[in-house]
Design a protein around this motif. Structure first.
Motif, short mmCIF file in Angstrom:
data_model
loop_
_atom_site.label_atom_id
_atom_site.label_comp_id
_atom_site.label_asym_id
_atom_site.label_seq_id
_atom_site.Cartn_x
_atom_site.Cartn_y
_atom_site.Cartn_z
N PRO A 60 0.83 -1.21 0.00
CA PRO A 60 0.00 0.00 0.00
C PRO A 60 0.86 1.26 0.00
N GLY A 61 0.55 2.18 -0.91
CA GLY A 61 1.27 3.44 -0.98
C GLY A 61 2.65 3.37 -1.59
N LYS A 62 3.02 2.19 -2.10
CA LYS A 62 4.37 2.04 -2.67
C LYS A 62 4.27 1.61 -4.13
N GLU A 63 5.38 1.78 -4.84
CA GLU A 63 5.43 1.35 -6.23
C GLU A 63 5.56 -0.17 -6.31
N ARG A 64 5.12 -0.70 -7.45
CA ARG A 64 5.27 -2.13 -7.68
C ARG A 64 6.76 -2.44 -7.84
N GLU A 65 7.23 -3.49 -7.18
CA GLU A 65 8.65 -3.82 -7.22
C GLU A 65 8.89 -5.27 -7.58
N PHE A 66 10.05 -5.49 -8.18
CA PHE A 66 10.47 -6.82 -8.57
C PHE A 66 10.77 -7.68 -7.35
N VAL A 67 10.41 -8.97 -7.45
CA VAL A 67 10.71 -9.92 -6.37
C VAL A 67 11.67 -11.00 -6.87
N ALA A 68 11.26 -11.75 -7.91
CA ALA A 68 12.09 -12.84 -8.41
C ALA A 68 11.59 -13.25 -9.79
N ALA A 69 12.49 -13.86 -10.57
CA ALA A 69 12.11 -14.36 -11.88
C ALA A 69 13.02 -15.53 -12.24
N ILE A 70 12.54 -16.35 -13.19
CA ILE A 70 13.25 -17.57 -13.54
C ILE A 70 13.13 -17.83 -15.03
N SER A 71 14.23 -18.29 -15.63
CA SER A 71 14.24 -18.60 -17.05
C SER A 71 13.49 -19.90 -17.32
N LEU A 93 8.73 -3.16 -16.86
CA LEU A 93 8.35 -2.87 -18.23
C LEU A 93 8.69 -4.00 -19.19
N ALA A 94 9.51 -4.93 -18.74
CA ALA A 94 9.90 -6.06 -19.59
C ALA A 94 8.82 -7.12 -19.69
N TYR A 95 7.83 -7.06 -18.82
CA TYR A 95 6.83 -8.13 -18.74
C TYR A 95 5.52 -7.73 -19.40
N ASP A 96 5.08 -8.63 -20.29
CA ASP A 96 3.89 -8.35 -21.09
C ASP A 96 2.60 -8.79 -20.42
N TYR A 97 2.69 -9.82 -19.60
CA TYR A 97 1.49 -10.42 -19.03
C TYR A 97 1.57 -10.44 -17.51
N THR A 124 4.53 -7.75 3.40
CA THR A 124 3.09 -7.58 3.15
C THR A 124 2.87 -6.80 1.87
N ALA A 125 2.10 -7.39 0.95
CA ALA A 125 1.87 -6.78 -0.35
C ALA A 125 0.93 -7.65 -1.16
N VAL A 126 0.48 -7.12 -2.27
CA VAL A 126 -0.17 -7.94 -3.28
C VAL A 126 0.93 -8.45 -4.21
N TYR A 127 0.96 -9.75 -4.40
CA TYR A 127 2.00 -10.37 -5.23
C TYR A 127 1.41 -10.72 -6.60
N TYR A 128 2.11 -10.27 -7.64
CA TYR A 128 1.66 -10.46 -9.01
C TYR A 128 2.59 -11.41 -9.76
N CYS A 129 1.99 -12.34 -10.46
CA CYS A 129 2.73 -13.24 -11.34
C CYS A 129 2.90 -12.56 -12.70
N VAL A 130 4.07 -12.76 -13.32
CA VAL A 130 4.33 -12.14 -14.61
C VAL A 130 4.94 -13.16 -15.57
N LEU A 131 4.80 -12.85 -16.86
CA LEU A 131 5.36 -13.72 -17.90
C LEU A 131 5.89 -12.86 -19.04
N ARG A 132 7.00 -13.32 -19.60
CA ARG A 132 7.61 -12.65 -20.76
C ARG A 132 8.10 -13.71 -21.71
N ARG A 133 7.81 -13.52 -22.99
CA ARG A 133 8.26 -14.47 -24.00
C ARG A 133 9.71 -14.16 -24.34
N ASP A 134 10.62 -14.71 -23.57
CA ASP A 134 12.04 -14.44 -23.70
C ASP A 134 12.75 -15.46 -22.82
#
Length: 124
Positions: free
Chosen positions: A41-52, A109-113, A91-101
């Motif tokens: 709440p009140g903060k920008e969305r931030e990166f957590v982790a990603a995997i190839s 900005l790298a994530y399309d979905y 504590t946050a809302v956690y969003y799943c993301v996907l990129r065709r790469d």
């Protein structure tokens, strides 16, 4: 199109663990990165982790290194985030993301979905 559905959020006490999952469906392609962002709440969305795709490359935010582990099961097009030693600041809302790469970028900005998000609340 691609659909991402998260699960596994909830309310836990500090020091506890949670495991988030995200299932991908639709036109994911044969080579894609999956990952997680979060927004408190009140903060920008931030990166957590990603995997190839093959799992040989993972990236983590400094704030979660050593506590969170990302993994994936390509048979069922699912990514998991194992979160240990949770802190109130997780504590946050956690969003799943996907990129065709094939590289797990940390830039949102790298994530399309994006999924709809799942709430994680850690009480002190």
């Amino acid at each position: 199109q691609v659909q991402l559905v998260e699960s596994g959020g909830g309310l836990v006490q500090a020091g506890a663990s949670l495991r988030l999952s995200c299932a991908a469906s639709g036109r994911t392609g044969s080579n894609y990165v999956m990952g997680w962002f979060r927004q408190a709440p009140g903060k920008e969305r931030e990166f957590v982790a990603a995997i190839s795709m093959s799992g040989d490359i993972t990236t983590y935010a400094d704030s979660v290194k050593g506590r969170f582990t990302i993994s994936r099961d390509n048979v069922v097009n699912t990514v998991h985030l194992q979160m240990n030693s949770l802190k109130p600041e997780d504590t946050a809302v956690y969003y799943c993301v996907l990129r065709r790469d094939n590289y797990p970028y940390t830039d949102r900005l790298a994530y399309d979905y994006w999924g709809q998000g799942t709430q994680v609340t850690v009480s002190s």
